[in-house]
Scaffold this motif. Sequence first.
Motif, PDB file in Angstrom:
ATOM      1  N   CYS A   1      -3.713  -5.656   2.967  1.00 18.11           N
ATOM      2  CA  CYS A   1      -3.633  -4.335   3.539  1.00 18.11           C
ATOM      3  C   CYS A   1      -2.452  -3.600   2.913  1.00 18.11           C
ATOM      4  CB  CYS A   1      -3.452  -4.568   5.026  1.00 18.11           C
ATOM      5  SG  CYS A   1      -3.221  -3.092   5.839  1.00 18.11           S
ATOM      6  N   HIS A   2      -2.739  -2.476   2.275  1.00 19.17           N
ATOM      7  CA  HIS A   2      -1.671  -1.739   1.586  1.00 19.17           C
ATOM      8  C   HIS A   2      -0.884  -0.893   2.580  1.00 19.17           C
ATOM      9  CE1 HIS A   2      -3.019  -2.114  -2.761  1.00 19.17           C
ATOM     10  NE2 HIS A   2      -3.930  -2.784  -2.081  1.00 19.17           N
ATOM     11  N   ALA A   3       0.443  -0.905   2.430  1.00 17.53           N
ATOM     12  CA  ALA A   3       1.295  -0.022   3.241  1.00 17.53           C
ATOM     13  C   ALA A   3       1.970   0.952   2.272  1.00 17.53           C
ATOM     14  CB  ALA A   3       2.279  -0.862   4.030  1.00 17.53           C
ATOM     15  N   GLY A   4       3.175   0.607   1.769  1.00 18.79           N
ATOM     16  CA  GLY A   4       3.834   1.502   0.810  1.00 18.79           C
ATOM     17  C   GLY A   4       3.442   1.148  -0.607  1.00 18.79           C
ATOM     18  N   THR A   5       2.274   1.609  -1.025  1.00 14.69           N
ATOM     19  CA  THR A   5       1.828   1.348  -2.409  1.00 14.69           C
ATOM     20  C   THR A   5       1.288   2.638  -3.010  1.00 14.69           C
ATOM     21  OG1 THR A   5      -0.484   0.877  -1.884  1.00 14.69           O
ATOM     22  CG2 THR A   5       1.050  -0.986  -1.781  1.00 14.69           C
ATOM     23  N   LYS A   6       1.232   2.657  -4.328  1.00 13.52           N
ATOM     24  CA  LYS A   6       0.725   3.833  -5.041  1.00 13.52           C
ATOM     25  C   LYS A   6       0.054   3.339  -6.319  1.00 13.52           C
ATOM     26  CE  LYS A   6       3.524   6.952  -7.133  1.00 13.52           C
ATOM     27  NZ  LYS A   6       4.619   7.934  -7.224  1.00 13.52           N
ATOM     28  N   GLN A   7      -1.001   4.027  -6.719  1.00  9.18           N
ATOM     29  CA  GLN A   7      -1.657   3.686  -7.974  1.00  9.18           C
ATOM     30  C   GLN A   7      -0.957   4.447  -9.083  1.00  9.18           C
ATOM     31  OE1 GLN A   7      -3.837   1.347  -7.449  1.00  9.18           O
ATOM     32  NE2 GLN A   7      -4.139   1.024  -9.647  1.00  9.18           N
ATOM     33  N   LYS A   8      -0.534   3.736 -10.126  1.00  9.92           N
ATOM     34  CA  LYS A   8       0.121   4.415 -11.257  1.00  9.92           C
ATOM     35  C   LYS A   8      -0.585   3.935 -12.514  1.00  9.92           C
ATOM     36  CE  LYS A   8       4.718   5.283 -13.077  1.00  9.92           C
ATOM     37  NZ  LYS A   8       6.062   4.718 -13.150  1.00  9.92           N
ATOM     38  N   ASN A   9      -1.429   4.778 -13.089  1.00  7.82           N
ATOM     39  CA  ASN A   9      -2.332   4.396 -14.170  1.00  7.82           C
ATOM     40  C   ASN A   9      -3.141   3.192 -13.696  1.00  7.82           C
ATOM     41  OD1 ASN A   9      -1.209   6.502 -15.677  1.00  7.82           O
ATOM     42  ND2 ASN A   9       0.492   5.181 -16.255  1.00  7.82           N
ATOM     43  N   SER A  10      -3.085   2.071 -14.442  1.00  8.63           N
ATOM     44  CA  SER A  10      -3.912   0.951 -13.988  1.00  8.63           C
ATOM     45  C   SER A  10      -3.135   0.004 -13.069  1.00  8.63           C
ATOM     46  CB  SER A  10      -4.449   0.194 -15.197  1.00  8.63           C
ATOM     47  OG  SER A  10      -3.340  -0.294 -15.925  1.00  8.63           O
ATOM     48  N   ALA A  11      -1.861   0.301 -12.841  1.00  7.48           N
ATOM     49  CA  ALA A  11      -1.045  -0.620 -12.040  1.00  7.48           C
ATOM     50  C   ALA A  11      -0.908  -0.128 -10.596  1.00  7.48           C
ATOM     51  CB  ALA A  11       0.338  -0.742 -12.666  1.00  7.48           C
ATOM     52  N   THR A  12      -0.731  -1.103  -9.672  1.00  4.64           N
ATOM     53  CA  THR A  12      -0.386  -0.759  -8.291  1.00  4.64           C
ATOM     54  C   THR A  12       1.117  -0.985  -8.173  1.00  4.64           C
ATOM     55  OG1 THR A  12      -2.533  -1.559  -7.573  1.00  4.64           O
ATOM     56  CG2 THR A  12      -0.876  -1.249  -5.871  1.00  4.64           C
ATOM     57  N   VAL A  13       1.847   0.035  -7.729  1.00  2.44           N
ATOM     58  CA  VAL A  13       3.307  -0.096  -7.654  1.00  2.44           C
ATOM     59  C   VAL A  13       3.796   0.127  -6.227  1.00  2.44           C
ATOM     60  CG1 VAL A  13       3.598   0.669 -10.065  1.00  2.44           C
ATOM     61  CG2 VAL A  13       3.759   2.347  -8.207  1.00  2.44           C
ATOM     62  N   THR A  14       5.018  -0.362  -5.968  1.00  2.00           N
ATOM     63  CA  THR A  14       5.589  -0.203  -4.625  1.00  2.00           C
ATOM     64  C   THR A  14       5.982   1.262  -4.413  1.00  2.00           C
ATOM     65  OG1 THR A  14       7.864  -0.649  -5.331  1.00  2.00           O
ATOM     66  CG2 THR A  14       6.519  -2.557  -4.746  1.00  2.00           C
ATOM     67  N   ASN A  15       5.815   1.721  -3.183  1.00  2.00           N
ATOM     68  CA  ASN A  15       6.101   3.127  -2.895  1.00  2.00           C
ATOM     69  C   ASN A  15       6.680   3.288  -1.496  1.00  2.00           C
ATOM     70  OD1 ASN A  15       5.985   5.894  -3.637  1.00  2.00           O
ATOM     71  ND2 ASN A  15       4.181   6.170  -2.342  1.00  2.00           N
ATOM     72  N   GLY A  16       7.342   2.214  -1.004  1.00  2.00           N
ATOM     73  CA  GLY A  16       7.906   2.290   0.344  1.00  2.00           C
ATOM     74  C   GLY A  16       8.645   1.008   0.657  1.00  2.00           C
ATOM     75  N   GLY A  17       9.216   0.924   1.869  1.00  2.00           N
ATOM     76  CA  GLY A  17       9.942  -0.264   2.278  1.00  2.00           C
ATOM     77  C   GLY A  17       8.976  -1.385   2.616  1.00  2.00           C
ATOM     78  N   ARG A  18       8.025  -1.071   3.478  1.00  2.00           N
ATOM     79  CA  ARG A  18       6.987  -2.048   3.793  1.00  2.00           C
ATOM     80  C   ARG A  18       5.866  -1.823   2.787  1.00  2.00           C
ATOM     81  NH1 ARG A  18       5.742  -1.884  10.001  1.00  2.00           N
ATOM     82  NH2 ARG A  18       5.756   0.358   9.677  1.00  2.00           N
ATOM     83  N   VAL A  19       5.496  -2.835   2.047  1.00  2.00           N
ATOM     84  CA  VAL A  19       4.636  -2.637   0.877  1.00  2.00           C
ATOM     85  C   VAL A  19       3.197  -3.123   1.113  1.00  2.00           C
ATOM     86  CG1 VAL A  19       4.340  -3.216  -1.563  1.00  2.00           C
ATOM     87  CG2 VAL A  19       6.622  -2.721  -0.677  1.00  2.00           C
ATOM     88  N   ILE A  20       3.062  -4.379   1.503  1.00  2.00           N
ATOM     89  CA  ILE A  20       1.725  -4.979   1.677  1.00  2.00           C
ATOM     90  C   ILE A  20       1.761  -5.826   2.943  1.00  2.00           C
ATOM     91  CG2 ILE A  20       0.170  -6.790   0.777  1.00  2.00           C
ATOM     92  CD1 ILE A  20      -0.019  -4.686  -1.237  1.00  2.00           C
ATOM     93  N   ALA A  21       0.701  -5.771   3.725  1.00  2.00           N
ATOM     94  CA  ALA A  21       0.552  -6.709   4.838  1.00  2.00           C
ATOM     95  C   ALA A  21      -0.609  -7.637   4.486  1.00  2.00           C
ATOM     96  CB  ALA A  21       0.258  -5.959   6.136  1.00  2.00           C
TER      97      ALA A  21
END
Length: 426
Positions: A368-388
């Motif tokens: 389950c994604h929390a603080g994530t963002k798609q950047k080109n083909s990569a998934t990158v962190t975009n917050g404090g809580r990232v993945i559950a």
Amino acid sequence: MNILLLGSGGREHTIAQKLYESPRCNALFVAPGNAGTTQIATNIECDVNDFEAIAEHIKEHQINMLIVGPEAPLVKGIKDFFDAKSDFKDLMIIGPSKRGALLEGSKERAKEFMFSHKIPTAAYQSFSKESLAAGKDFLETLKSPFVLKADGLAGGKGVLIIDDLETAQDELEQMLTHDKFGKASEKVVIEEFLDGIELSVFVLTDGKNYLTLPNAKDYKRIGENDTGLNTGGMGAISPVPFANDDFMRKVEERIIKPTINGLTKEKIDYKGFVFIGLMKVGDEPYVIEYNVRLGDPETEVVIPRLKSDLVDLLEKTSREELSTVNLEIDSQSAATVMLVSGGYPEAYEKGKEIKGLDQVNESDVFICHAGTKQKNSATVTNGGRVIAVTAFDKDFESALEKSYRATEKISFDQMYYRKDIGKDLI
Ligand code: AMP
Ligand code: GLY
């Protein structure tokens, strides 16, 4: 049905997944969403508090149902905003009116509501700048530890629990006269400390009828054995093993029913989720707080356990037809472990590539994604809580084992997670 969901956390990805699974969901939009929701919905770049912009998107995409994830737009009155516009009279909105949202937006209002409807909660008094001296005197009549709560929304940071009387008096002054939490601490609720174990109960209501959803326990502190700073939540399990039938009957009779009856009596327009934060003191339940939305990360273990169709449930909520629903809940346990950015809940870096997500293929595990963002083909962190990382199994211990096994496959620079979720309950 075309649906727009507001929010961008793990809660919203989980809700979006459940909506996506419904045959009744035609087009799904999430604003602003995250890298997880892009896989199942269309993300819309839009601030959840910009009601005019949201209205434009609702028209453009012919949205039938608006679901509000976080509390801020509810407290700001998103429901009232749309109700006042004739163009949106057919729009179904999941979330309470501004008056309903005050149950979370003002701790003082929540306490008044509980006292007037005889709902068990800690004794309290509230104070403002003018009554600072009386507040300090009141603290002297209480036993340590002292509980000070900023009245307004403070991003989960507005509650202080302090052992020492002088420090508590000092903090009260900081809150009331030095804007410690800005406008949120213009008033402060001081309450009796409740010594017990916490759990969360979730209710879906149409303002008259209600359904009790699965309960959950979350882990708020950053450090193992519940130490260190408070976070938005580091993990959760559902159901809560110590919330047995006898205890849940007390919760229903003494807390849920009077709460919903209170909403009805006070003619509060409330069609949405009620999150009741409880303390179990001995065998008795007391309310610590109301939230007017689902919790995060509790949603990650509560919503996946619903077997009933979520679109259907929400439509019935909006139409005040919840009394016709026979709620089905999965008897399996769910557990979730939150992967966070190094430094969280204080300063942390964003933009770290998340690796290994495609290595998690077990059928009973959900990323389950929390603080994530798609950047080109990569998934990158975009917050404090990232993945559950949520998993299911026959009991919470086995679910946690699965969750932790999957967690080991995922990595990003300075990733941190608690390794003791649920251990206190074994
Ligand atoms: P709240 O924002 O009201 O949920 O408070 C944050 C946390 O402070 C809760 O999750 C509890 O752990 C703790 N807390 C709040 N009120 C009390 C209380 N009266 N007694 C003991 N702990 C409390
Ligand atoms: N996990 C607590 C909250 O959502 O407020």
